[in-house]
Design a protein around this motif. Structure first.
Motif, mmCIF file in Angstrom:
data_model
loop_
_atom_site.group_PDB
_atom_site.id
_atom_site.type_symbol
_atom_site.label_atom_id
_atom_site.label_comp_id
_atom_site.label_asym_id
_atom_site.label_seq_id
_atom_site.Cartn_x
_atom_site.Cartn_y
_atom_site.Cartn_z
ATOM 1 N N GLU A 59 0.830 -1.208 0.000
ATOM 2 C CA GLU A 59 0.000 0.000 0.000
ATOM 3 C C GLU A 59 0.865 1.258 0.000
ATOM 4 O OE1 GLU A 59 -3.345 0.223 -0.282
ATOM 5 O OE2 GLU A 59 -3.436 -1.951 -0.483
ATOM 6 N N ILE A 60 1.895 1.254 0.825
ATOM 7 C CA ILE A 60 2.819 2.392 0.883
ATOM 8 C C ILE A 60 3.512 2.585 -0.462
ATOM 9 C CG2 ILE A 60 4.970 3.224 1.930
ATOM 10 C CD1 ILE A 60 4.057 1.690 4.511
ATOM 11 N N ALA A 61 3.993 1.492 -1.041
ATOM 12 C CA ALA A 61 4.710 1.554 -2.316
ATOM 13 C C ALA A 61 3.810 2.088 -3.434
ATOM 14 C CB ALA A 61 5.249 0.172 -2.683
ATOM 15 N N GLU A 62 2.567 1.662 -3.448
ATOM 16 C CA GLU A 62 1.627 2.165 -4.452
ATOM 17 C C GLU A 62 1.396 3.660 -4.274
ATOM 18 O OE1 GLU A 62 -0.287 0.863 -7.255
ATOM 19 O OE2 GLU A 62 1.526 -0.334 -7.066
ATOM 20 N N GLU A 63 1.237 4.080 -3.028
ATOM 21 C CA GLU A 63 1.039 5.493 -2.724
ATOM 22 C C GLU A 63 2.227 6.319 -3.213
ATOM 23 O OE1 GLU A 63 1.731 7.832 1.344
ATOM 24 O OE2 GLU A 63 0.073 6.402 1.463
ATOM 25 N N MET A 64 3.428 5.781 -3.032
ATOM 26 C CA MET A 64 4.657 6.475 -3.431
ATOM 27 C C MET A 64 4.982 6.288 -4.912
ATOM 28 S SD MET A 64 7.190 5.577 -0.235
ATOM 29 C CE MET A 64 8.545 6.587 -0.872
ATOM 30 N N ASP A 65 4.341 5.312 -5.558
ATOM 31 C CA ASP A 65 4.677 4.904 -6.914
ATOM 32 C C ASP A 65 6.163 4.544 -7.005
ATOM 33 O OD1 ASP A 65 4.199 4.230 -9.573
ATOM 34 O OD2 ASP A 65 4.617 6.268 -10.291
ATOM 35 N N HIS A 66 6.596 3.763 -6.003
ATOM 36 C CA HIS A 66 7.981 3.328 -5.899
ATOM 37 C C HIS A 66 7.968 1.944 -5.250
ATOM 38 C CE1 HIS A 66 12.237 3.849 -6.001
ATOM 39 N NE2 HIS A 66 12.356 3.626 -4.701
ATOM 40 N N HIS A 67 8.449 0.945 -5.953
ATOM 41 C CA HIS A 67 8.223 -0.440 -5.552
ATOM 42 C C HIS A 67 9.524 -1.172 -5.218
ATOM 43 C CE1 HIS A 67 4.898 0.984 -8.045
ATOM 44 N NE2 HIS A 67 4.175 0.418 -7.106
ATOM 45 N N PRO A 68 9.509 -1.935 -4.128
ATOM 46 C CA PRO A 68 10.715 -2.663 -3.713
ATOM 47 C C PRO A 68 10.935 -3.930 -4.528
ATOM 48 C CG PRO A 68 8.920 -3.161 -2.221
ATOM 49 C CD PRO A 68 8.397 -2.126 -3.188
ATOM 50 N N GLU A 69 12.169 -4.374 -4.531
ATOM 51 C CA GLU A 69 12.504 -5.718 -4.981
ATOM 52 C C GLU A 69 12.541 -6.530 -3.702
ATOM 53 O OE1 GLU A 69 16.308 -5.658 -6.959
ATOM 54 O OE2 GLU A 69 15.770 -3.850 -8.070
ATOM 55 N N TRP A 70 11.807 -7.644 -3.656
ATOM 56 C CA TRP A 70 11.834 -8.424 -2.427
ATOM 57 C C TRP A 70 11.697 -9.910 -2.687
ATOM 58 C CZ3 TRP A 70 7.261 -5.575 0.348
ATOM 59 C CH2 TRP A 70 6.072 -5.768 -0.346
ATOM 60 N N PHE A 71 12.157 -10.669 -1.700
ATOM 61 C CA PHE A 71 12.149 -12.123 -1.764
ATOM 62 C C PHE A 71 11.697 -12.626 -0.400
ATOM 63 C CE2 PHE A 71 14.288 -16.208 -1.087
ATOM 64 C CZ PHE A 71 13.784 -16.914 -2.169
ATOM 65 N N ASN A 72 10.655 -13.460 -0.380
ATOM 66 C CA ASN A 72 10.072 -13.932 0.872
ATOM 67 C C ASN A 72 10.085 -15.451 0.940
ATOM 68 O OD1 ASN A 72 6.901 -14.869 1.715
ATOM 69 N ND2 ASN A 72 8.148 -13.909 3.288
ATOM 70 N N VAL A 73 10.538 -15.978 2.082
ATOM 71 C CA VAL A 73 10.406 -17.387 2.415
ATOM 72 C C VAL A 73 9.975 -17.444 3.878
ATOM 73 C CG1 VAL A 73 11.574 -19.604 2.708
ATOM 74 C CG2 VAL A 73 12.189 -18.114 0.794
ATOM 75 N N TYR A 74 8.815 -18.019 4.100
ATOM 76 C CA TYR A 74 8.205 -18.163 5.420
ATOM 77 C C TYR A 74 8.239 -16.843 6.192
ATOM 78 C CZ TYR A 74 6.861 -19.925 9.981
ATOM 79 O OH TYR A 74 6.246 -20.099 11.178
ATOM 80 N N ASN A 75 9.084 -16.705 7.214
ATOM 81 C CA ASN A 75 9.091 -15.501 8.041
ATOM 82 C C ASN A 75 10.207 -14.525 7.666
ATOM 83 O OD1 ASN A 75 11.273 -17.032 9.029
ATOM 84 N ND2 ASN A 75 11.011 -16.232 11.098
ATOM 85 N N ARG A 76 10.916 -14.827 6.593
ATOM 86 C CA ARG A 76 12.041 -13.995 6.172
ATOM 87 C C ARG A 76 11.670 -13.173 4.940
ATOM 88 N NH1 ARG A 76 14.243 -19.152 6.165
ATOM 89 N NH2 ARG A 76 14.790 -18.873 3.991
ATOM 90 N N LEU A 77 12.148 -11.940 4.920
ATOM 91 C CA LEU A 77 11.917 -11.070 3.771
ATOM 92 C C LEU A 77 13.192 -10.292 3.504
ATOM 93 C CD1 LEU A 77 9.928 -9.852 1.691
ATOM 94 C CD2 LEU A 77 9.400 -8.118 3.422
ATOM 95 N N ASP A 78 13.750 -10.455 2.326
ATOM 96 C CA ASP A 78 14.930 -9.706 1.907
ATOM 97 C C ASP A 78 14.470 -8.627 0.936
ATOM 98 O OD1 ASP A 78 16.304 -11.571 3.384
ATOM 99 O OD2 ASP A 78 16.986 -12.709 1.646
ATOM 100 N N VAL A 79 14.835 -7.384 1.231
ATOM 101 C CA VAL A 79 14.376 -6.238 0.444
ATOM 102 C C VAL A 79 15.570 -5.500 -0.136
ATOM 103 C CG1 VAL A 79 13.092 -4.074 0.502
ATOM 104 C CG2 VAL A 79 12.378 -5.965 1.964
ATOM 105 N N THR A 80 15.474 -5.134 -1.413
ATOM 106 C CA THR A 80 16.461 -4.294 -2.071
ATOM 107 C C THR A 80 15.732 -3.082 -2.621
ATOM 108 O OG1 THR A 80 17.783 -6.217 -2.682
ATOM 109 C CG2 THR A 80 18.205 -4.173 -3.901
ATOM 110 N N LEU A 81 16.322 -1.903 -2.395
ATOM 111 C CA LEU A 81 15.742 -0.667 -2.899
ATOM 112 C C LEU A 81 16.749 0.082 -3.756
ATOM 113 C CD1 LEU A 81 13.982 0.692 0.336
ATOM 114 C CD2 LEU A 81 12.954 -0.602 -1.554
ATOM 115 N N THR A 82 16.291 0.519 -4.915
ATOM 116 C CA THR A 82 17.043 1.375 -5.821
ATOM 117 C C THR A 82 16.025 2.038 -6.736
ATOM 118 O OG1 THR A 82 18.955 1.487 -7.313
ATOM 119 C CG2 THR A 82 17.463 -0.384 -7.601
#
Length: 109
Positions: A59-82
């Motif tokens: 929701e935040i990313a849509e509001e900003m029109d700026h989207h993260p690169e992310w990878f999720n497995v179970y309880n882990r989330l790796d996020v890259t921003l550029t």
């Protein structure tokens, strides 16, 4: 679509002292060696919390029109921003990282 001057400034690649100051405020984020981007690894109590966080950030990313690169497995989330359009790190990335960190506390991350 024309951007406002504020939007254009947000999407301008950070350099020098402005960049150093912005990165200093992101304790859990690291600058990547192989590209002009920042990355953070989030951990949550379980999958439901991780997914709830991802939904809130969407929701935040849509509001900003700026989207993260992310990878999720179970309880882990790796996020890259550029900012691809700028070819590197911008104020948009810093602001999204800051908002993500604030949201993570709500989900136990």
């Amino acid at each position: 679509m024309l951007k406002t001057s504020e939007e254009a400034a947000m999407a301008k690649k950070l350099t020098g002292p402005e960049r150093e100051q912005a990165l200093a405020g992101l304790a859990d984020w690291r600058l990547l060696d192989d590209r002009d981007a920042i990355q953070r690894k989030y951990r949550f109590p379980d999958f439901k919390a991780a997914f709830g966080f991802m939904s809130a950030v969407a929701e935040i990313a849509e509001e900003m029109d700026h989207h993260p690169e992310w990878f999720n497995v179970y309880n882990r989330l790796d996020v890259t921003l550029t900012t691809h359009d700028a070819g590197g790190l911008t104020r948009l990335d810093i602001d999204l990282a800051t908002r993500m960190d604030a949201a993570a506390t709500e989900f136990g991350g």
